[in-house]
Design an enzyme around this catalytic site. Structure first.
Site, PDB file in Angstrom:
ATOM      1  N   SER A  88     -10.366   5.174   2.727  1.00  0.00           N
ATOM      2  CA  SER A  88     -10.278   5.891   1.455  1.00  0.00           C
ATOM      3  C   SER A  88      -9.918   4.911   0.338  1.00  0.00           C
ATOM      4  O   SER A  88      -9.494   3.788   0.591  1.00  0.00           O
ATOM      5  CB  SER A  88      -9.189   6.967   1.536  1.00  0.00           C
ATOM      6  OG  SER A  88      -7.907   6.361   1.528  1.00  0.00           O
ATOM      7  N   GLN A  90      -7.413   4.890  -1.456  1.00  0.00           N
ATOM      8  CA  GLN A  90      -5.979   4.574  -1.428  1.00  0.00           C
ATOM      9  C   GLN A  90      -5.568   3.927  -0.098  1.00  0.00           C
ATOM     10  O   GLN A  90      -4.385   3.912   0.248  1.00  0.00           O
ATOM     11  CB  GLN A  90      -5.154   5.836  -1.676  1.00  0.00           C
ATOM     12  CG  GLN A  90      -5.231   6.341  -3.104  1.00  0.00           C
ATOM     13  CD  GLN A  90      -4.772   5.311  -4.129  1.00  0.00           C
ATOM     14  OE1 GLN A  90      -3.953   4.448  -3.837  1.00  0.00           O
ATOM     15  NE2 GLN A  90      -5.301   5.400  -5.344  1.00  0.00           N
ATOM     16  N   SER A  91      -6.519   3.359   0.601  1.00  0.00           N
ATOM     17  CA  SER A  91      -6.236   2.770   1.905  1.00  0.00           C
ATOM     18  C   SER A  91      -5.342   1.532   1.815  1.00  0.00           C
ATOM     19  O   SER A  91      -5.643   0.575   1.095  1.00  0.00           O
ATOM     20  CB  SER A  91      -7.553   2.387   2.590  1.00  0.00           C
ATOM     21  OG  SER A  91      -7.323   1.552   3.701  1.00  0.00           O
ATOM     22  N   ASN A  92      -4.260   1.555   2.564  1.00  0.00           N
ATOM     23  CA  ASN A  92      -3.401   0.368   2.687  1.00  0.00           C
ATOM     24  C   ASN A  92      -4.154  -0.755   3.389  1.00  0.00           C
ATOM     25  O   ASN A  92      -4.030  -1.929   3.028  1.00  0.00           O
ATOM     26  CB  ASN A  92      -2.138   0.700   3.490  1.00  0.00           C
ATOM     27  CG  ASN A  92      -1.324   1.798   2.859  1.00  0.00           C
ATOM     28  OD1 ASN A  92      -0.966   1.724   1.693  1.00  0.00           O
ATOM     29  ND2 ASN A  92      -1.025   2.831   3.630  1.00  0.00           N
ATOM     30  N   VAL A  94      -7.415  -1.378   3.494  1.00  0.00           N
ATOM     31  CA  VAL A  94      -8.431  -2.014   2.647  1.00  0.00           C
ATOM     32  C   VAL A  94      -7.764  -2.930   1.632  1.00  0.00           C
ATOM     33  O   VAL A  94      -8.219  -4.059   1.398  1.00  0.00           O
ATOM     34  CB  VAL A  94      -9.302  -0.950   1.950  1.00  0.00           C
ATOM     35  CG1 VAL A  94     -10.230  -1.606   0.929  1.00  0.00           C
ATOM     36  CG2 VAL A  94     -10.123  -0.181   2.983  1.00  0.00           C
TER      37      VAL A  94
END
Length: 349
Positions: A88, A90-92, A94
């Site tokens: 997503s 808001q992915s940590n 990524v």
């Protein structure tokens, strides 16, 4: 009490397995192990500790860095020059991958499900600042990321790049190894502090972290019980994912171990309206931890796991007395959106 022979055997295992795992260290370890003194005073005899992987000193921290250290070593060994992963906006994971790519002088493509959001904030803002290339699937199905990661990888290869594909959320065997090493680290910290925990509490998303902790605990024959709270998939689905990842990782370590769903219990009921959507229960848990310990949890992972843990503790479903909560990071997500979810009222947990 741990016997001297048992301690010696565990250290031999740590030394042997550590030499089998190639790792490009990015941060300073160990991360702090801290007692939650004021919060523990409200927990009816339960002693709570935090393993502060949110304080990992690279890329805004979070336990995803541990897995990426192993993936980076593998990528460099394969002469890759581009990292491709997704989840997503808001992915940590990524955001952490983009930081790793920047550090290593590699390109990075972030594959996100859905369409570009109207607001650039939280992890998405950090990832953009790190100059990752963005690829949106324009499909709200999270699984669309998996197909598009492969499509982007093929296209980059056709363009003359040497891409290294990392599965959605970093859920792969290389990532599992990074979390096995976290278990070794925590064991040594507990030994040094004279702490013998009964249980470890963990938020579970794509399953790689849980698989690593499961395998690490078994390798050291530790009596720690895992209490894991899903923040994404249904419990049965994530249990199977964890079992498969742990089995694959064990095989690469030349261990004839097969894990099943009975080995990987997962607690459900605290996802709320869905993955990445803050819940009232998580908001209350975040405020309670922040106002007693000054520790910030996030609304996607640790806030929901803490809500589950506190609820089960209050409901007398938790029999452990010395508990370590693994703070997996994710604070940038706290600063996405307007934060209206913090103002919702809910029964205390």
């Amino acid at each position: 009490m741990i016997s001297e022979s048992e301690n010696r055997h565990r250290h031999e295992v740590i030394e042997r397995i550590t030499t089998q795992i190639s790792r490009h260290v990015l941060a300073h370890y160990p991360t702090p192990l801290m007692r939650a003194k004021r919060l523990s005073e409200t927990l009816d005899g339960t002693e709570l500790w935090f393993k502060r992987d949110d304080l990992i000193s690279f890329g805004l921290g979070g336990n995803k860095i541990r897995g990426l250290e192993v993936m980076l070593a593998d990528a460099l060994a394969k002469n890759a020059n581009w990292l491709v992963t997704g989840a997503s906006v808001q992915s940590n994971h990524v955001r952490a991958t983009a930081a790793v790519a920047a550090y290593a002088g590699m390109g990075c493509t972030a594959v996100y499900w859905g369409k570009p959001p109207a607001t650039v904030d939280g992890n998405y803002r950090v990832t953009k600042m790190l100059e990752a290339a963005f690829h949106f699937t324009h499909d709200d199905d999270r699984a669309s990321v998996d197909t598009h990661i492969q499509q982007v990888t093929v296209k980059l290869r056709e363009q003359g790049q040497r891409p290294y594909a990392i599965p959605r959320g970093g859920a792969c065997v290389m990532g599992v190894f990074g979390h096995v090493l976290a278990v070794f680290e925590l064991y040594q910290q507990c030994l040094a502090q004279g702490l013998e925990p009964d249980a470890v509490v963990l938020a579970v998303g794509s399953g790689g972290t849980y698989a690593g902790w499961l395998l690490g605990i078994k390798l050291l024959n530790l009596p720690w019980k895992m209490h894991c709270y899903t923040v994404s998939r249904e419990p049965e689905q994530v249990s199977q994912q964890v079992a498969d990842l742990a089995t694959e990782a064990a095989a690469l370590l030349k261990l004839d171990w097969i894990f099943g769903v009975s080995d990987t219990p997962v607690h459900g009921g605290f996802i709320g309206q869905g993955y990445g959507i803050p819940s009232p229960e998580a908001a209350e848990a975040i405020k309670r931890v922040g106002r007693t310990e000054g520790i910030l949890l996030d609304p996607v992972y640790t806030g929901k796991a803490m809500a589950g843990f506190l609820h089960e503790l209050q409901s007398k479903q938790f029999d452990a007395k010395k508990i370590i909560f693994v703070h997996t990071g994710g604070e940038p997500a706290f600063f996405s959106g307007k934060g209206d979810w913090l103002n919702t009222s809910h029964r205390a947990v």
